[in-house]
Design an enzyme around this catalytic site. Structure first.
Site, PDB file in Angstrom:
ATOM      1  CB  SER A   1       5.329   9.075 -11.558  1.00  0.00           C
ATOM      2  OG  SER A   1       4.452   8.026 -11.897  1.00  0.00           O
TER       3      SER A   1
ATOM      4  CG  HIS B   1       7.860   4.706 -10.320  1.00  0.00           C
ATOM      5  ND1 HIS B   1       6.867   3.898 -10.805  1.00  0.00           N
ATOM      6  CD2 HIS B   1       7.312   5.961 -10.279  1.00  0.00           C
ATOM      7  CE1 HIS B   1       5.776   4.616 -11.050  1.00  0.00           C
ATOM      8  NE2 HIS B   1       6.022   5.871 -10.736  1.00  0.00           N
TER       9      HIS B   1
ATOM     10  CG  HIS C   1       3.004  -3.432  -8.272  1.00  0.00           C
ATOM     11  ND1 HIS C   1       2.052  -2.753  -7.559  1.00  0.00           N
ATOM     12  CD2 HIS C   1       3.306  -2.661  -9.347  1.00  0.00           C
ATOM     13  CE1 HIS C   1       1.789  -1.623  -8.185  1.00  0.00           C
ATOM     14  NE2 HIS C   1       2.528  -1.531  -9.262  1.00  0.00           N
TER      15      HIS C   1
ATOM     16  NE  ARG D   1       0.681  -1.570 -15.252  1.00  0.00           N
ATOM     17  CZ  ARG D   1       1.419  -0.800 -14.450  1.00  0.00           C
ATOM     18  NH1 ARG D   1       1.470   0.513 -14.691  1.00  0.00           N
ATOM     19  NH2 ARG D   1       2.078  -1.316 -13.430  1.00  0.00           N
TER      20      ARG D   1
ATOM     21  CG  ASP E   1       8.484  -1.104 -15.600  1.00  0.00           C
ATOM     22  OD1 ASP E   1       8.042  -0.387 -16.518  1.00  0.00           O
ATOM     23  OD2 ASP E   1       8.422  -0.783 -14.402  1.00  0.00           O
TER      24      ASP E   1
HETATM   25  N1  HAX Z   1      13.629  -8.832  -6.456  1.00  0.00           N
HETATM   26  C1  HAX Z   1      14.208  -9.063  -5.260  1.00  0.00           C
HETATM   27  N2  HAX Z   1      13.664  -8.738  -4.070  1.00  0.00           N
HETATM   28  C2  HAX Z   1      12.448  -8.193  -4.108  1.00  0.00           C
HETATM   29  C3  HAX Z   1      11.757  -7.935  -5.304  1.00  0.00           C
HETATM   30  C4  HAX Z   1      12.406  -8.276  -6.514  1.00  0.00           C
HETATM   31  N3  HAX Z   1      11.847  -8.037  -7.702  1.00  0.00           N
HETATM   32  N4  HAX Z   1      10.569  -7.380  -5.013  1.00  0.00           N
HETATM   33  C5  HAX Z   1      10.512  -7.269  -3.669  1.00  0.00           C
HETATM   34  N5  HAX Z   1      11.651  -7.740  -3.118  1.00  0.00           N
HETATM   35  C6  HAX Z   1      12.031  -7.735  -1.716  1.00  0.00           C
HETATM   36  C7  HAX Z   1      12.102  -6.314  -1.214  1.00  0.00           C
HETATM   37  O1  HAX Z   1      13.309  -5.694  -1.590  1.00  0.00           O
HETATM   38  C8  HAX Z   1      11.914  -6.485   0.267  1.00  0.00           C
HETATM   39  O2  HAX Z   1      13.140  -6.977   0.784  1.00  0.00           O
HETATM   40  P1  HAX Z   1      13.669  -6.478   2.252  1.00  0.00           P
HETATM   41  O3  HAX Z   1      12.554  -6.790   3.203  1.00  0.00           O
HETATM   42  O4  HAX Z   1      14.893  -7.292   2.467  1.00  0.00           O
HETATM   43  O5  HAX Z   1      13.906  -5.007   2.122  1.00  0.00           O
HETATM   44  C9  HAX Z   1      10.911  -7.643   0.332  1.00  0.00           C
HETATM   45  O6  HAX Z   1      11.015  -8.340  -0.931  1.00  0.00           O
HETATM   46  C10 HAX Z   1       9.476  -7.207   0.538  1.00  0.00           C
HETATM   47  O7  HAX Z   1       9.149  -6.271  -0.460  1.00  0.00           O
HETATM   48  P2  HAX Z   1       7.631  -6.153  -0.969  1.00  0.00           P
HETATM   49  O8  HAX Z   1       6.802  -5.715   0.187  1.00  0.00           O
HETATM   50  O9  HAX Z   1       7.234  -7.394  -1.680  1.00  0.00           O
HETATM   51  O10 HAX Z   1       7.729  -5.015  -2.073  1.00  0.00           O
HETATM   52  P3  HAX Z   1       7.720  -3.431  -1.884  1.00  0.00           P
HETATM   53  O11 HAX Z   1       6.311  -2.968  -1.889  1.00  0.00           O
HETATM   54  O12 HAX Z   1       8.564  -3.011  -0.741  1.00  0.00           O
HETATM   55  O13 HAX Z   1       8.459  -2.948  -3.212  1.00  0.00           O
HETATM   56  C11 HAX Z   1       8.924  -2.905  -5.507  1.00  0.00           C
HETATM   57  C12 HAX Z   1       7.833  -3.007  -4.469  1.00  0.00           C
HETATM   58  C13 HAX Z   1       8.281  -2.733  -6.877  1.00  0.00           C
HETATM   59  C14 HAX Z   1       9.781  -1.665  -5.229  1.00  0.00           C
HETATM   60  C15 HAX Z   1       9.807  -4.169  -5.479  1.00  0.00           C
HETATM   61  O14 HAX Z   1       8.997  -5.292  -5.779  1.00  0.00           O
HETATM   62  C16 HAX Z   1      10.997  -4.120  -6.411  1.00  0.00           C
HETATM   63  O15 HAX Z   1      12.043  -3.603  -6.021  1.00  0.00           O
HETATM   64  N6  HAX Z   1      10.879  -4.663  -7.677  1.00  0.00           N
HETATM   65  C17 HAX Z   1      11.935  -4.580  -8.651  1.00  0.00           C
HETATM   66  C18 HAX Z   1      11.977  -3.204  -9.304  1.00  0.00           C
HETATM   67  C19 HAX Z   1      10.773  -3.005 -10.211  1.00  0.00           C
HETATM   68  O16 HAX Z   1      10.446  -3.859 -11.041  1.00  0.00           O
HETATM   69  N7  HAX Z   1      10.127  -1.841 -10.097  1.00  0.00           N
HETATM   70  C20 HAX Z   1       8.985  -1.485 -10.943  1.00  0.00           C
HETATM   71  C21 HAX Z   1       7.672  -1.615 -10.230  1.00  0.00           C
HETATM   72  C22 HAX Z   1       6.485  -1.245 -11.078  1.00  0.00           C
HETATM   73  C23 HAX Z   1       6.540   0.197 -11.432  1.00  0.00           C
HETATM   74  O17 HAX Z   1       6.400   1.096 -10.628  1.00  0.00           O
HETATM   75  N8  HAX Z   1       6.811   0.478 -12.655  1.00  0.00           N
HETATM   76  O18 HAX Z   1       7.031   1.719 -13.038  1.00  0.00           O
END
Ligand code: HAX
Length: 435
Positions: free
Chosen positions: A241, A271, A318, A327, A373
């Protein structure tokens, strides 16, 4: 010129000169390299943008102009008799790099109240939308409906001198921040309370008045909103964002256009939408297990089912953080103090014990800890605020503080149009094979 603008102008004059010197004398200095994994993997960790209002450390979490969240809770001015920081104080800090006095924060509360009038056409635009339009979509449309009052766009059209961009951006940012709670509360009352709107109370602070217009008048809910609006305000510049606001703003789009762009990023489930996803997931779990006091074994089973069905566990993980999000911890502290016997809060705390172990065992998740979150929904539900499709709007109102303070800096610095280089997959294939 108002007192905050005066301070901003003085500081910006010095800092813009410093930056010009760095660009001129050290522009060619090599600072970082990029690897193929970063090009494919969402540009993780590439240092490629300037962002002064906050900075994120993977272990320690966010610092706003050098201050951690516990420090802000202690040092920022409070509403009379209250314990939580006023977000006005954080905006002041982010904009002019100093903790304001009580009087300065009270001035800012009044200043925003005086700028908070929303034109009728904005409400009419919102009223023309189907009632089940997602609140985040309504929010973005509401912001866009205010764009016609942009001072920056008007002055640019009249031939504004580039040295004055910061001034017009400051005015737009102050006006937009002032109006957002009114627009956001309007969306909530329209979507979930039959259009029974509540008039603003200009004697309240910015977040307290937002809580009041939402219609949840519990004094502790006002405290929660002050904390909520403070901790969600900024998370350095690389998050989707913030980066979107910065990118759109770099084309000299005004604050309304830039902020609306950022809100469309915040509305994605990876996000900001994760805050609605978390509580939805918990509610589904309660229904599926048939209890609101699940055992840790039941939680473990449910988490594994979520993963087995190819979904992420919302609220965990994250892109930068490698520890529990401060947070999350601040909200946990709030819950301990105010509502520690709440059953949904208890589930959130039990998940904090179980999820990291399950995600850690997958071996691929870089950060198995909760993010911001994971906790916010349970706090809101406690005060009767159960309409979770609205939660990301709260996040968005808060996020305005950081991204708009930075947008003022972007224009004061005279930052360039953002234009990184993309490569094709064929280029990448050939580049890695020649190595
Ligand atoms: N549940 C399951 N799998 C997860 C996960 C979770 N909470 N977090 C990461 N992973 C997986 C990824 O999908 C990825 O899998 P693949 O290699 O098979 O694609 C692997 O673990 C490696 O990912 P990473 O490097 O640890 O994490 P990224 O930087 O790629 O992604 C995310 C970060 C926040 C998008 C991710 O942790 C996620 O999807 N979390 C759940 C959604 C969430 O809570 N989002 C909010 C984040 C905070 C924010 O911005 N708030 O606004």
């Amino acid at each position: 010129m108002d007192q905050l603008k005066e301070k901003f102008k003085a500081l910006a004059t010095i800092k813009a000169q410093e930056l010009k010197t760095i660009a001129k004398e050290y522009g060619e200095v090599q600072l970082d390299t990029v690897n193929a994994g970063q090009i494919i993997g969402g540009m993780r960790g590439i240092k490629a943008m300037l962002w002064d209002t906050s900075s994120l450390d993977a272990e320690e979490g966010i610092r706003f102009r050098g201050y951690s969240i516990p420090e802000l809770r202690e040092k920022l001015p409070k509403f009379e008799g209250g314990k939580e920081p006023l977000p006005e104080g954080l905006f002041w800090l982010m904009l002019v790099d100093e903790i304001p006095t009580q009087e300065e924060v009270e001035w800012l509360s009044k200043e925003w109240a005086s700028r908070a009038n929303v034109e009728e056409q904005v409400f009419k635009t919102l009223d023309s939308l189907p009632i089940d339009t997602h609140p985040m979509t309504q929010f973005t449309i509401g912001v866009m409906a205010m764009q016609s009052s942009s001072i920056f766009a008007k002055k640019y059209d009249e031939g504004m001198n580039r040295n004055d961009y910061w001034d017009a951006m400051y005015e737009d940012s102050m006006n937009l921040i002032a109006k957002l709670p009114r627009v956001a509360a309007y969306i909530y009352r329209r979507s979930f309370h039959g259009g029974n709107h509540i008039a603003p109370n200009p004697d309240l602070d910015w977040a307290g008045n937002f809580a009041h217009m939402l219609g949840i008048d519990h004094p502790d809910f006002r405290s929660l909103m002050r904390l909520y609006m403070t901790i969600h305000a900024d998370h350095e510049g690389g998050n989707a964002s913030a980066h979107t606001v910065h990118l759109v703003g770099s084309t000299l789009s005004d604050a309304y256009l830039s902020f609306a762009g950022g809100m469309n990023s915040l509305a994605g489930p990876l996000h900001g939408l994760a805050n609605q996803e978390v509580i939805k997931w918990i509610f589904n779990m309660i229904e599926s297990l048939g209890t609101n006091t699940p055992t840790k074994d039941q939680l473990r089973t449910y988490i594994n089912e979520t993963l087995a069905s190819g979904q992420v566990v919302p609220g965990y993980g994250h892109a930068v953080l490698r520890r529990p999000d401060p947070r999350f911890m601040a909200q946990k502290e709030f819950a301990h103090e105010y509502i520690s016997d709440d059953p949904t809060v208890q589930i959130v705390w039990d998940l904090f014990e179980v999820v990291p172990e399950v995600l850690g065992a997958l071996g691929k998740v870089k950060n198995p800890w909760p993010n911001v979150d994971a906790h916010s929904g349970a706090l809101l539900v406690h005060y009767g605020f159960t309409e979770y499709s609205y939660y990301t709007v709260l996040f968005g109102v808060s996020r305005a503080l950081g991204v708009l303070a930075q947008l003022c800096w972007d224009r004061a610095y005279g930052l360039s149009l953002e234009r990184p280089k993309s490569v094709t997959s064929d280029w990448l294939k050939s580049a890695v094979s020649s190595n």
